[in-house]
Write a protein that holds these residues in place. Structure first.
Motif, PDB file in Angstrom:
ATOM      1  N   PHE A  26       0.076  21.609   9.208  1.00 62.73           N
ATOM      2  CA  PHE A  26      -0.913  20.934   8.376  1.00 62.73           C
ATOM      3  C   PHE A  26      -2.268  21.036   9.052  1.00 62.73           C
ATOM      4  CE2 PHE A  26       3.049  18.391   8.079  1.00 62.73           C
ATOM      5  CZ  PHE A  26       3.362  18.607   6.753  1.00 62.73           C
ATOM      6  N   SER A  27      -3.284  21.364   8.307  1.00 62.13           N
ATOM      7  CA  SER A  27      -4.666  21.324   8.791  1.00 62.13           C
ATOM      8  C   SER A  27      -5.423  20.408   7.842  1.00 62.13           C
ATOM      9  CB  SER A  27      -5.279  22.724   8.801  1.00 62.13           C
ATOM     10  OG  SER A  27      -6.620  22.679   9.236  1.00 62.13           O
ATOM     11  N   GLU A  28      -5.907  19.275   8.367  1.00 59.40           N
ATOM     12  CA  GLU A  28      -6.361  18.175   7.531  1.00 59.40           C
ATOM     13  C   GLU A  28      -7.836  17.846   7.730  1.00 59.40           C
ATOM     14  OE1 GLU A  28      -4.215  16.240   5.557  1.00 59.40           O
ATOM     15  OE2 GLU A  28      -2.674  17.715   6.004  1.00 59.40           O
ATOM     16  N   THR A  29      -8.513  17.497   6.637  1.00 57.22           N
ATOM     17  CA  THR A  29      -9.818  16.867   6.769  1.00 57.22           C
ATOM     18  C   THR A  29      -9.600  15.454   7.301  1.00 57.22           C
ATOM     19  OG1 THR A  29      -9.699  16.187   4.448  1.00 57.22           O
ATOM     20  CG2 THR A  29     -10.889  18.231   4.945  1.00 57.22           C
ATOM     21  N   ARG A  30     -10.607  14.935   7.986  1.00 50.54           N
ATOM     22  CA  ARG A  30     -10.490  13.611   8.595  1.00 50.54           C
ATOM     23  C   ARG A  30     -11.030  12.521   7.681  1.00 50.54           C
ATOM     24  NH1 ARG A  30     -11.716  13.695  14.952  1.00 50.54           N
ATOM     25  NH2 ARG A  30     -10.965  15.766  15.480  1.00 50.54           N
ATOM     26  N   ILE A  48      -9.002   6.954  13.286  1.00 53.54           N
ATOM     27  CA  ILE A  48      -9.208   8.287  12.732  1.00 53.54           C
ATOM     28  C   ILE A  48      -7.870   8.772  12.185  1.00 53.54           C
ATOM     29  CG2 ILE A  48      -9.797  10.684  13.257  1.00 53.54           C
ATOM     30  CD1 ILE A  48     -11.597   9.649  15.490  1.00 53.54           C
ATOM     31  N   VAL A  49      -7.866   9.188  10.926  1.00 54.80           N
ATOM     32  CA  VAL A  49      -6.620   9.590  10.282  1.00 54.80           C
ATOM     33  C   VAL A  49      -6.842  10.878   9.496  1.00 54.80           C
ATOM     34  CG1 VAL A  49      -5.786   7.219  10.083  1.00 54.80           C
ATOM     35  CG2 VAL A  49      -7.103   8.220   8.211  1.00 54.80           C
ATOM     36  N   ALA A  50      -5.749  11.523   9.140  1.00 56.41           N
ATOM     37  CA  ALA A  50      -5.811  12.625   8.188  1.00 56.41           C
ATOM     38  C   ALA A  50      -6.138  12.050   6.810  1.00 56.41           C
ATOM     39  CB  ALA A  50      -4.486  13.367   8.149  1.00 56.41           C
ATOM     40  N   HIS A 101      -0.729   5.125   2.864  1.00 57.03           N
ATOM     41  CA  HIS A 101      -0.971   3.826   3.482  1.00 57.03           C
ATOM     42  C   HIS A 101      -2.021   2.973   2.784  1.00 57.03           C
ATOM     43  CE1 HIS A 101       1.585   4.964   6.810  1.00 57.03           C
ATOM     44  NE2 HIS A 101       0.866   6.048   7.012  1.00 57.03           N
ATOM     45  N   ASP A 102      -2.482   3.376   1.621  1.00 61.05           N
ATOM     46  CA  ASP A 102      -3.473   2.561   0.939  1.00 61.05           C
ATOM     47  C   ASP A 102      -2.897   1.174   0.633  1.00 61.05           C
ATOM     48  OD1 ASP A 102      -5.868   1.925  -0.222  1.00 61.05           O
ATOM     49  OD2 ASP A 102      -5.355   2.770  -2.178  1.00 61.05           O
ATOM     50  N   ARG A 103      -3.661   0.145   0.930  1.00 60.82           N
ATOM     51  CA  ARG A 103      -3.210  -1.228   0.743  1.00 60.82           C
ATOM     52  C   ARG A 103      -4.422  -2.142   0.753  1.00 60.82           C
ATOM     53  NH1 ARG A 103      -0.752  -4.078   5.920  1.00 60.82           N
ATOM     54  NH2 ARG A 103      -1.994  -5.724   4.977  1.00 60.82           N
ATOM     55  N   PRO A 104      -4.283  -3.380   0.309  1.00 55.92           N
ATOM     56  CA  PRO A 104      -5.421  -4.303   0.371  1.00 55.92           C
ATOM     57  C   PRO A 104      -5.893  -4.491   1.811  1.00 55.92           C
ATOM     58  CG  PRO A 104      -3.703  -5.175  -1.060  1.00 55.92           C
ATOM     59  CD  PRO A 104      -3.119  -3.972  -0.376  1.00 55.92           C
ATOM     60  N   GLY A 105      -7.206  -4.551   1.972  1.00 58.03           N
ATOM     61  CA  GLY A 105      -7.777  -4.827   3.286  1.00 58.03           C
ATOM     62  C   GLY A 105      -8.220  -3.609   4.055  1.00 58.03           C
ATOM     63  N   ILE A 106      -7.941  -2.394   3.545  1.00 56.58           N
ATOM     64  CA  ILE A 106      -8.384  -1.194   4.251  1.00 56.58           C
ATOM     65  C   ILE A 106      -9.061  -0.229   3.281  1.00 56.58           C
ATOM     66  CG2 ILE A 106      -6.604  -1.366   6.033  1.00 56.58           C
ATOM     67  CD1 ILE A 106      -5.031   0.789   4.628  1.00 56.58           C
ATOM     68  N   VAL A 107      -9.962   0.579   3.826  1.00 56.87           N
ATOM     69  CA  VAL A 107     -10.690   1.594   3.061  1.00 56.87           C
ATOM     70  C   VAL A 107     -10.669   2.883   3.870  1.00 56.87           C
ATOM     71  CG1 VAL A 107     -12.947   2.276   2.137  1.00 56.87           C
ATOM     72  CG2 VAL A 107     -12.171  -0.101   1.917  1.00 56.87           C
ATOM     73  N   PHE A 108     -10.539   4.013   3.178  1.00 51.71           N
ATOM     74  CA  PHE A 108     -10.554   5.320   3.825  1.00 51.71           C
ATOM     75  C   PHE A 108     -11.893   5.988   3.502  1.00 51.71           C
ATOM     76  CE2 PHE A 108      -6.191   4.163   3.366  1.00 51.71           C
ATOM     77  CZ  PHE A 108      -5.556   4.676   4.483  1.00 51.71           C
ATOM     78  N   VAL A 109     -12.685   6.252   4.534  1.00 52.15           N
ATOM     79  CA  VAL A 109     -14.005   6.853   4.363  1.00 52.15           C
ATOM     80  C   VAL A 109     -13.959   8.262   4.955  1.00 52.15           C
ATOM     81  CG1 VAL A 109     -16.474   6.592   4.736  1.00 52.15           C
ATOM     82  CG2 VAL A 109     -15.013   4.557   4.638  1.00 52.15           C
ATOM     83  N   GLY A 162     -17.296  17.123  12.269  1.00 56.40           N
ATOM     84  CA  GLY A 162     -16.154  17.158  13.179  1.00 56.40           C
ATOM     85  C   GLY A 162     -15.089  18.130  12.736  1.00 56.40           C
ATOM     86  N   PRO A 163     -14.250  18.535  13.668  1.00 61.08           N
ATOM     87  CA  PRO A 163     -13.180  19.499  13.354  1.00 61.08           C
ATOM     88  C   PRO A 163     -12.093  18.855  12.504  1.00 61.08           C
ATOM     89  CG  PRO A 163     -12.902  18.675  15.575  1.00 61.08           C
ATOM     90  CD  PRO A 163     -14.207  18.095  15.082  1.00 61.08           C
ATOM     91  N   ARG A 164     -11.255  19.705  11.934  1.00 63.15           N
ATOM     92  CA  ARG A 164     -10.106  19.225  11.175  1.00 63.15           C
ATOM     93  C   ARG A 164      -9.022  18.726  12.135  1.00 63.15           C
ATOM     94  NH1 ARG A 164     -10.409  21.436   5.895  1.00 63.15           N
ATOM     95  NH2 ARG A 164      -8.172  21.160   5.566  1.00 63.15           N
ATOM     96  N   LEU A 165      -8.154  17.867  11.645  1.00 64.49           N
ATOM     97  CA  LEU A 165      -6.989  17.455  12.408  1.00 64.49           C
ATOM     98  C   LEU A 165      -5.856  18.432  12.122  1.00 64.49           C
ATOM     99  CD1 LEU A 165      -6.882  13.577  11.890  1.00 64.49           C
ATOM    100  CD2 LEU A 165      -7.715  14.841  13.883  1.00 64.49           C
ATOM    101  N   GLU A 166      -5.127  18.794  13.167  1.00 70.11           N
ATOM    102  CA  GLU A 166      -4.016  19.731  13.000  1.00 70.11           C
ATOM    103  C   GLU A 166      -2.715  19.104  13.476  1.00 70.11           C
ATOM    104  OE1 GLU A 166      -5.162  23.336  15.019  1.00 70.11           O
ATOM    105  OE2 GLU A 166      -6.128  24.096  13.197  1.00 70.11           O
ATOM    106  N   TYR A 167      -1.659  19.440  12.760  1.00 72.30           N
ATOM    107  CA  TYR A 167      -0.312  18.998  13.094  1.00 72.30           C
ATOM    108  C   TYR A 167       0.570  20.237  13.133  1.00 72.30           C
ATOM    109  CZ  TYR A 167      -2.163  14.460  11.659  1.00 72.30           C
ATOM    110  OH  TYR A 167      -2.930  13.335  11.546  1.00 72.30           O
ATOM    111  N   GLY A 168       1.376  20.333  14.167  1.00 70.12           N
ATOM    112  CA  GLY A 168       2.225  21.506  14.318  1.00 70.12           C
ATOM    113  C   GLY A 168       3.571  21.132  14.884  1.00 70.12           C
TER     114      GLY A 168
END
Length: 300
Positions: free
Chosen positions: A162-166, A242-244, A251-259, A264-270
């Motif tokens: 996975f190569s993800e935007t942050r 910092i999350v993908a 994980h969307d739920r009351p009390g949090i916002v994803f901005v 910055g570089p992408r996040l990678e998972y391998g």
């Protein structure tokens, strides 16, 4: 031309006898004759000269034999190697993950893998982020779908899955939650939640940097052992993470916002494995992970 038809042609080119060719391939002489006639119609010329006593290759037949034989032998060798690997894929393969999208991929791959290799079972388990490489290094896992980079001796970083935007997961009441996007410099304005324990330096810098690009200190928030703790800590207003970008779908739920980040570089998972040992089962499972992930950015 089907592979079986190529085999019939090459066997007849070697035996130069329809009966012996049929016996060797466990088919009838009429089947051999039919296949050869079909091939000759396809190329538009005779491949064999036939008399009541002899069978000989024509010049065109010799050329076709010489062109086909190396490729046919290579295909057979590949099939033999695959069959040998399949026979050696037995026992239990233990696969770890740290994120829910890593878990989804691991379980999908496990179902497909066991359909192919009935003699091998797959055990999938979550890896605590306060000891991200411990289970792999201790031999408790053969493979680990992990955040990258790792860059430690004894552990091989395999293909990127996975190569993800942050994005920045922030409390809904924080000023950053009202922005359309953030930069790495905004990390100086909110405590950053990080894993407990000693994560590899390269991994920690990519996911929990100590300073912004301009050198500002990034304040530290509370720590966690499992990823599932992070949304609760953020919703409680105790810090950001910092999350993908795809984490919002999990994980969307009351009390949090994803901005989203606009720099910055992408996040990678391998996939990781111990450098000292990578068995056929592990290699086959890694190939399947790559196939199922598509290895495309932001792939679901």
């Amino acid at each position: 031309m089907e592979l079986r038809d190529i085999e019939i042609f090459l066997t007849l080119a070697e035996e130069l006898h329809f009966g012996r060719t049929a016996e060797r391939l466990h088919i009838t002489p009429s089947r051999v004759s039919h296949v050869i006639k079909t091939q000759e119609r396809r190329v538009g010329a005779a491949l064999f000269e036939r008399t009541s006593r002899t069978v000989r290759l024509t010049p065109l037949g010799r050329q076709l034999r010489d062109d086909l034989l190396p490729a046919y032998q290579q295909i057979q060798q590949a099939i033999d190697r695959a069959a040998a690997d399949a026979r050696s894929i037995t026992g239990t393969l233990r696969v770890g993950y740290t994120t829910p999208w890593g878990a989804d991929l691991a379980y999908r791959a496990a179902e497909a893998f066991q359909g192919r290799y009935a003699g091998c079972s797959i055990r999938v388990q979550e890896v605590p982020l306060d000891d991200p490489l411990g289970p792999l290094r201790r031999g408790e896992l053969e493979l680990h779908i992990s955040e990258l980079p790792v860059q430690v001796p004894g552990v091989t970083e395999g293909p990127v899955l996975f190569s993800e935007t942050r994005a920045l997961m922030v409390p809904s009441g924080h000023p950053l939650a009202r922005l359309d996007g953030v930069s790495l410099e905004h990390l100086a304005e909110v405590p950053l939640i990080g894993p407990r324990g000693a994560a590899p330096a390269a991994m920690r810098e990519a996911h929990v940097p100590a300073r912004t690009p301009s050198g500002l200190v990034v304040p530290r928030g509370p720590s966690y052992a499992l990823w599932s703790e992070v949304p609760a800590l953020v919703a409680a207003g105790l810090g950001a993470s910092i999350v993908a970008a795809r984490a919002e779908r999990y994980h969307d739920r009351p009390g949090i916002v994803f901005v989203p980040f606009h720099d910055g570089p992408r996040l990678e998972y391998g996939v990781l494995w111990r450098t000292a040992g990578h068995a056929p089962a592990g290699r086959a499972f890694v190939d399947l992970l790559v196939d199922l992930s598509g290895a495309h950015p932001d792939d679901d």
